[in-house]
Design a protein around this motif. Structure first.
Motif, PDB file in Angstrom:
ATOM      1  N   GLY A 141      49.944  52.948  20.562  1.00 22.60           N
ATOM      2  CA  GLY A 141      48.724  53.552  20.013  1.00 22.60           C
ATOM      3  C   GLY A 141      47.921  54.356  21.015  1.00 22.60           C
ATOM      4  N   HIS A 165      46.601  57.199  23.263  1.00 28.14           N
ATOM      5  CA  HIS A 165      46.785  58.643  23.111  1.00 28.14           C
ATOM      6  C   HIS A 165      47.244  59.284  24.417  1.00 28.14           C
ATOM      7  N   GLU A 184      56.302  58.892  24.141  1.00 22.99           N
ATOM      8  CA  GLU A 184      56.342  58.809  22.674  1.00 22.99           C
ATOM      9  C   GLU A 184      56.868  57.432  22.232  1.00 22.99           C
ATOM     10  N   SER A 190      53.998  54.705  23.350  1.00 20.62           N
ATOM     11  CA  SER A 190      52.662  54.786  22.730  1.00 20.62           C
ATOM     12  C   SER A 190      52.721  55.190  21.263  1.00 20.62           C
ATOM     13  N   ASN A 222      51.869  57.921  20.107  1.00 23.49           N
ATOM     14  CA  ASN A 222      50.675  58.718  19.790  1.00 23.49           C
ATOM     15  C   ASN A 222      50.539  59.853  20.809  1.00 23.49           C
ATOM     16  N   SER A 254      50.248  63.959  21.792  1.00 21.12           N
ATOM     17  CA  SER A 254      49.924  65.338  21.423  1.00 21.12           C
ATOM     18  C   SER A 254      50.600  66.259  22.427  1.00 21.12           C
TER      19      SER A 254
END
Ligand code: PLP
Length: 374
Positions: free
Chosen positions: A101, A103, A119, A122, A124, A126
């Motif tokens: 979770g 970021h 990835e 977590s 999460n 971007s």
């Protein structure tokens, strides 16, 4: 538990040693153990005296001292964690820093593990995408500013960049660090290609000298051309993070191999000579590439790298995946298709660090000319 395929390594596992004319390697020209020792003013007899017992988990103090001295600033041997492989540093950092979770912002395209392990752990992530303009690759700092929030745990970057050859300006790099600082985000900076700045550019300051909450990955595989040593290290100033990383490391490699540590010390003693040699090879190969691309303007869009040993070259074919595989099989010439390193299927990665580049390029050009004649 499944993790995304490590596309680059899976591709190289099939083609690297089965294709004679490799034009996409990311490492620079290598050498024999004897040659390395000679460059460092040492002998095979020195290597022969090494004791093959367990080594110190954090790494040999002398090796850590040489690494720290090379970075300079306030970095000390205590800040260095020697790894069993550079790649291990990516895994250890993601495992140590990230919870499900959390970021994470990752500069993309990226060497697969920089994106995939974050990835995986977590879930999460971007992506901060590098932009291709008509003539170069660029960073969009406004985009980064929009992606980072006070909830972001980690920013992952890699400069000089694999696969685009991008090197930020010192001002851009300072802004990246300032944004990380502003949001109190950990900064993972992969500096595996540091030292290969081209055309008189200066290296960026190592992130470790700019920001307390940075983790730097470095090693001897690329700039120094010694990937067979499997020698790498993390630089970490935060004591508790360092201890947590070393704890994770006990579950992977425990301690570095003696011969690698010994030869890594030789490589650091010969560092300036190794780097000068490899920058000269890349510079010469880029001149051959410039001339080649000038002869084939309809087939390639050439965005010249600013640093590092690789570049992404846009190619006027429907799919570089299909094209590269066909090329490997028909011509024995190897490029890495863009999608295998997270980019578009109209780009392929080239590598400029090897001495046989011009010969391999001539081989590729003969194939292109024959194709036109057919
Ligand atoms: C950006 C980057 N980081 C890390 C690595 C891992 O280095 P090594 O294969 O020596 O473990 C690579 C290898 O290609 C790389 O390109």
């Amino acid at each position: 538990m499944q993790i995304a395929p490590f596309d680059v390594e899976l591709f190289f596992a099939v083609y690297e040693f089965a294709t004679p004319h490799v034009l996409c390697a990311s490492d620079c020209e290598s050498m024999t153990v004897t040659d390395l020792l000679e460059l460092a003013g040492m002998t095979m007899a020195d290597l022969g005296t090494q004791w093959l017992g367990y080594t110190e988990s954090q790494g040999h103090p002398d090796l850590r001292g040489l690494v720290a001295a090379q970075i300079g600033g306030a970095v000390t041997a205590q800040d260095v964690v020697v790894l069993a492989t550079p790649e291990e540093g990516i895994y250890l950092t993601m495992r140590t820093l990230l919870e499900p979770g959390d970021h994470v912002v990752v500069l993309t395209p990226a060497y697969n593990s920089l994106l995939n392990v974050a990835e995986h752990v977590s879930g999460n992530v971007s992506r901060w995408e590098i932009e291709a303009t008509a003539v170069s690759f660029q960073l969009d700092l406004n985009k980064l500013a929009n992606l980072l929030t006070d909830e972001t745990k980690l920013l992952i970057v890699n400069f000089p960049h694999n696969p685009t050859g991008l090197l930020p300006t010192p001002e851009e790099f300072a802004q990246i660090v300032a944004l990380a600082q502003q949001h109190d985000v950990w900064l993972f900076c992969d500096e595996m290609y540091r030292g290969l700045e081209l055309d008189g550019r200066s290296p960026l300051p190592s992130a470790i000298t700019q920001y307390e909450k940075s983790i730097v990955l470095s090693g001897l595989s690329k700039t120094q051309g010694l990937p067979g040593l499997r020698s790498g290290w993390l630089l970490v100033r935060d004591e508790s993070l360092r201890a947590a990383l070393i704890n994770w490391k006990h579950y992977t490699s425990i301690c570095p191999p003696t011969p690698s540590e010994f030869l890594a010390m030789a490589a650091l003693r010969a560092h300036d000579k190794l780097v000068a040699r490899n920058v000269a090879i890349i510079t010469q190969n880029l001149q051959a590439a410039d001339a080649f691309f000038a002869r084939w303007p309809q087939l390639f869009t050439w965005r010249r790298p600013s640093a590092g040993s690789v570049a992404l070259v846009e190619t006027a074919v429907p799919s570089t995946t299909t094209y590269c595989i066909q090329l490997a099989e028909e011509a024995g010439v190897l490029f890495l298709p863009g999608p295998y390193i997270g980019y578009h299927d109209t780009f392929m990665r080239w590598g400029f660090g090897r001495k046989n580049f011009a010969d391999n390029l001539a081989h590729y050009e003969a194939y292109l000319q024959k194709k036109i004649g057919d």
